[in-house]
Structures are given as structure tokens and as C-alpha cells.
Design a protein around this motif. Structure first.
Motif, PDB file in Angstrom:
ATOM      1  N   SER A   1       0.845  -1.199   0.000  1.00 52.19           N
ATOM      2  CA  SER A   1       0.000   0.000   0.000  1.00 52.19           C
ATOM      3  C   SER A   1       0.880   1.249   0.000  1.00 52.19           C
ATOM      4  O   SER A   1       1.208   1.792  -1.045  1.00 52.19           O
ATOM      5  CB  SER A   1      -0.935  -0.052   1.204  1.00 52.19           C
ATOM      6  N   THR A   2       1.339   1.695   1.173  1.00 50.45           N
ATOM      7  CA  THR A   2       2.288   2.829   1.184  1.00 50.45           C
ATOM      8  C   THR A   2       3.675   2.353   0.782  1.00 50.45           C
ATOM      9  O   THR A   2       4.563   3.161   0.531  1.00 50.45           O
ATOM     10  CB  THR A   2       2.393   3.444   2.588  1.00 50.45           C
ATOM     11  N   ALA A   3       3.888   1.050   0.793  1.00 48.87           N
ATOM     12  CA  ALA A   3       5.181   0.395   0.501  1.00 48.87           C
ATOM     13  C   ALA A   3       6.202   0.600   1.615  1.00 48.87           C
ATOM     14  O   ALA A   3       7.359   0.216   1.480  1.00 48.87           O
ATOM     15  CB  ALA A   3       5.761   0.826  -0.845  1.00 48.87           C
TER      16      ALA A   3
ATOM     17  N   ALA B   1      -1.435  -4.791  -5.768  1.00 47.27           N
ATOM     18  CA  ALA B   1      -0.688  -3.549  -6.024  1.00 47.27           C
ATOM     19  C   ALA B   1      -1.534  -2.328  -5.684  1.00 47.27           C
ATOM     20  O   ALA B   1      -1.964  -1.588  -6.562  1.00 47.27           O
ATOM     21  CB  ALA B   1      -0.287  -3.520  -7.499  1.00 47.27           C
TER      22      ALA B   1
ATOM     23  N   PHE C   1      -0.543   0.430  -3.970  1.00 51.59           N
ATOM     24  CA  PHE C   1       0.347   1.563  -4.251  1.00 51.59           C
ATOM     25  C   PHE C   1      -0.315   2.923  -4.015  1.00 51.59           C
ATOM     26  O   PHE C   1      -0.705   3.617  -4.964  1.00 51.59           O
ATOM     27  CB  PHE C   1       0.903   1.477  -5.681  1.00 51.59           C
TER      28      PHE C   1
ATOM     29  N   ASN D   1       2.541   7.975  -4.380  1.00 50.00           N
ATOM     30  CA  ASN D   1       3.699   7.628  -5.217  1.00 50.00           C
ATOM     31  C   ASN D   1       4.513   6.468  -4.623  1.00 50.00           C
ATOM     32  O   ASN D   1       5.732   6.393  -4.777  1.00 50.00           O
ATOM     33  CB  ASN D   1       4.582   8.847  -5.494  1.00 50.00           C
ATOM     34  N   ALA D   2       3.811   5.557  -3.932  1.00 51.56           N
ATOM     35  CA  ALA D   2       4.486   4.430  -3.264  1.00 51.56           C
ATOM     36  C   ALA D   2       5.299   3.584  -4.248  1.00 51.56           C
ATOM     37  O   ALA D   2       6.399   3.122  -3.916  1.00 51.56           O
ATOM     38  CB  ALA D   2       3.453   3.553  -2.558  1.00 51.56           C
ATOM     39  N   PHE D   3       4.772   3.381  -5.446  1.00 58.38           N
ATOM     40  CA  PHE D   3       5.479   2.531  -6.415  1.00 58.38           C
ATOM     41  C   PHE D   3       6.829   3.164  -6.793  1.00 58.38           C
ATOM     42  O   PHE D   3       7.857   2.493  -6.786  1.00 58.38           O
ATOM     43  CB  PHE D   3       4.609   2.329  -7.664  1.00 58.38           C
TER      44      PHE D   3
ATOM     45  N   THR E   1       3.829  -7.755  -9.260  1.00 57.70           N
ATOM     46  CA  THR E   1       2.553  -7.983  -8.564  1.00 57.70           C
ATOM     47  C   THR E   1       1.629  -8.839  -9.445  1.00 57.70           C
ATOM     48  O   THR E   1       1.928  -9.093 -10.611  1.00 57.70           O
ATOM     49  CB  THR E   1       1.826  -6.642  -8.277  1.00 57.70           C
TER      50      THR E   1
ATOM     51  N   HIS F   1      -1.951  -2.899 -12.844  1.00 59.30           N
ATOM     52  CA  HIS F   1      -0.809  -2.003 -12.588  1.00 59.30           C
ATOM     53  C   HIS F   1       0.317  -2.389 -13.545  1.00 59.30           C
ATOM     54  O   HIS F   1       0.375  -3.535 -14.000  1.00 59.30           O
ATOM     55  CB  HIS F   1      -0.354  -2.155 -11.124  1.00 59.30           C
TER      56      HIS F   1
ATOM     57  N   SER G   1       3.189  -3.139 -12.921  1.00 59.23           N
ATOM     58  CA  SER G   1       4.035  -4.211 -12.359  1.00 59.23           C
ATOM     59  C   SER G   1       3.338  -5.577 -12.376  1.00 59.23           C
ATOM     60  O   SER G   1       3.914  -6.569 -11.933  1.00 59.23           O
ATOM     61  CB  SER G   1       4.405  -3.864 -10.909  1.00 59.23           C
TER      62      SER G   1
END
Ligand code: R5P
Length: 295
Positions: free
Chosen positions: A225-227, A252, A254, A257-259, A272, A278, A280
Motif C-alpha cells: 500500500s504505502t510500501a 498492487a 500503491f 507515489n508508493a510505487f 505484482t 498495474h 508491475s
């Protein structure tokens, strides 16, 4: 009487998965309009004939607040048009983490969300919902639920793409996924300890990883989520002199801008499943869902 084919509808943003599922189960793809009026209210119109047909709605539930009303209006409309049962395919199921009162004055929103969904869907199919303190969906959902698992797909991805992997679960909650993935990928795994003191405030402790120095660290978690969980773990692995890790998440989410932040944190790659579309999403869950529906 000839049995009518089921019909699959995509809520906005779910078009690719819905189309692939409908093909795989040889169902029709339904046509509908879902749009916003200028004042922000939702307009729904079903263009396909749904009378007496089994109806499948595909709607992943990341950022669920804006998705719930279109979903509810569509379900009610389909029922008013004579649809024979509504199955909701929500590859990512939201509101599973607020599953207890953590601080006085809070509500258990996972229960409230479950009762809303149970009110308009007749069955629910989902993938790796965050069942932690709850052990079964029936504890909160009053409709039949099928829980599918992406672990075999993740194991297959690891076996095919990663040499000498060491699987790492960032916290005890991830152990259920990591252990299963590791078993099928025939790889060792370790589970770390995580303390979260705020939405974006996460501390992770890494046990002795020295003996795995020649392995490729593969972080596996259900939700990114927030990574912060992944980023914090990546930092510790770097300090321990490990190779740049590969991060694999089922969902994912995200946030913000977590990604981008995760990509900058020193990872080799982020992968993911397409439970939430996403860039990814290299691991495709279409067949997992389609095989279950066909059965
Ligand atoms: C929680 O226990 C989950 O399994 C994930 O570890 C968590 O949701 C990840 O959140 P974030 O990316 O915000 O750190």
C-alpha cells in the motif's frame, strides 16, 4: 430448455480482466454505461439482456469508497431487470485490515463493509483477502464466499525467473503466504518482525541473514500500500550486505507515489498480480478465477 450463457460485466477499470474471464469461461461480455453526472452522482444503464441469466460482476476493490455506489446501483439494476443471481468477482477485497478496535472510538469497518456487500451480491469470489485475526470470510460475510490463493502462481513465477531465491516475509502476518509460496517454489524462507506505529511509520527487524548472502532476496507480501513495509525491509537487507531484492506483492494498491518510492529504494524489481491492474502486474490471475467459475 436451453441453458443461457452467464454474462460478465466489467465495472470501470476492470475491462481487461472481465473480458479475459468471459472468454475463458465462454460467457458473454455484458454492455453497460457507468458514468458520473456533472454533480458527481452515478448513472448506470445496462444495455444487454440479463433476464434469467447468471450475472458476474468484475470489480476489484482498491480505493473502494468510489466503487461501492456504482456496484450497488448496478447490482440493484440487474436484479430489477431479472438477472438470476449476482456473483461479485473482487480480486482485491478492501477493508479487511480494520478487523478490530485498535483505539477507543474506532469502528470495525471490515464488518460494516462486509454487511454492505452481502446486501447486494449473492456470492463473492476473491483472492488472498487479508484474513489475519479473522480466520474465515463467514465470520463477517453472510453470503457464500470463495477465497482463491495466488501462491501457486507466485511460486511458478519465482521458479521460472529467479535463481537461488530466499523468500522473506516482512511480518508474522505474511507468514501464511510466504510459507506456502516457499514450499511450492522449493526455496528457503525467513519471516521478519514488524512494528507499525503510524500509517507511514514502520520498523522492521531482520534476523541473521548472513548465511543467505549468495541468495536472491525475494520479499513476499499480500498488500503493498504505502510500501513502507517493503522499503524498510529493503533498507535492512542492504545494510546486511544482501543483493538487491525482488519485491512481490499480491495486491498492487500503491497509495500515492508508493510505487516510485519503492523502485528508488534499491530493489531489483517489483512484481505484482493483476488483482489490481498495474504496470508491475506480471502475474495473471485470470485462469485462477476462470477455473473456479467453470467448476
Ligand atoms: C499488513 O499486515 C499487510 O500484510 C501488509 O504488510 C501491509 O498492508 C503493507 O502495507 P504498507 O505497504 O502500507 O506498508
Amino acid at each position: 430448455m436451453l441453458r443461457m450463457k452467464p454474462i460478465v460485466f466489467a465495472l470501470p477499470g476492470n475491462e481487461v480482466l472481465a473480458k479475459n474471464i468471459s472468454k475463458a469461461i465462454q460467457a458473454d461480455l455484458g454492455e453497460l454505461i457507468v458514468r458520473q453526472f456533472p454533480d458527481g452522482e452515478t448513472y448506470v444503464r445496462v444495455l444487454s439482456d440479463v433476464k434469467n441469466r447468471k450475472t458476474i460482476l468484475v470489480c476489484t476493490l482498491a480505493y473502494p469508497d468510489e466503487k461501492l455506489l456504482p456496484l450497488l446501483f448496478l447490482s440493484k439494476t440487474l436484479k430489477s431487470l431479472g438477472a438470476d443471481g449476482i456473483s461479485l468477482v473482487a480480486p482485491y477485497l478492501a477493508y479487511m485490515r480494520q478487523d478490530k478496535v485498535f483505539n477507543p472510538g474506532e469502528g470495525v469497518t471490515s464488518e460494516y463493509f462486509a454487511s454492505l456487500i452481502s446486501e447486494f451480491a449473492d456470492t463473492l469470489i476473491t483472492i488472498d483477502p487479508h484474513l489475519h485475526r479473522r480466520h474465515s470470510m463467514t465470520e463477517i460475510y453472510s453470503i457464500p464466499c470463495k477465497v482463491l490463493h495466488a501462491s501457486s502462481l507466485i511460486s511458478a513465477y519465482i521458479s521460472e525467473h529467479i535463481t537461488n531465491p530466499l523468500l522473506i516475509g516482512p511480518d508474522v502476518e505474511s507468514e501464511q503466504w510466504v510459507a506456502e509460496v516457499a514450499k511450492n517454489a522449493n526455496a528457503p524462507f525467513i519471516v521478519l518482525e514488524k512494528i507499525r506505529s503510524g500509517d507511514r511509520d514502520v520498523k522492521v527487524t531482520v534476523p541473521q541473514v548472513e548465511k543467505f548472502k549468495n541468495h536472491t532476496p525475494v520479499l513476499v507480501d499480500d498488500i503493498i500500500s504505502t510500501a513502507r513495509t517493503m522499503i524498510e525491509t529493503v533498507g535492512h537487507l542492504k545494510n546486511a550486505g544482501m543483493k538487491a531484492p525482488i519485491c512481490i506483492g499480491v495486491h498492487a494498491v500503491f497509495a500515492g507515489n508508493a510505487f516510485e518510492e519503492l523502485k528508488k529504494s534499491g530493489v531489483d524489481k517489483v512484481v505484482t498480480c493483476n488483482t489490481i491492474p498495474h504496470s508491475s502486474s506480471e502475474i495473471d490471475v485470470t485462469d485462477l478465477i476462470a477455473i473456479y467459475i467453470k467448476k
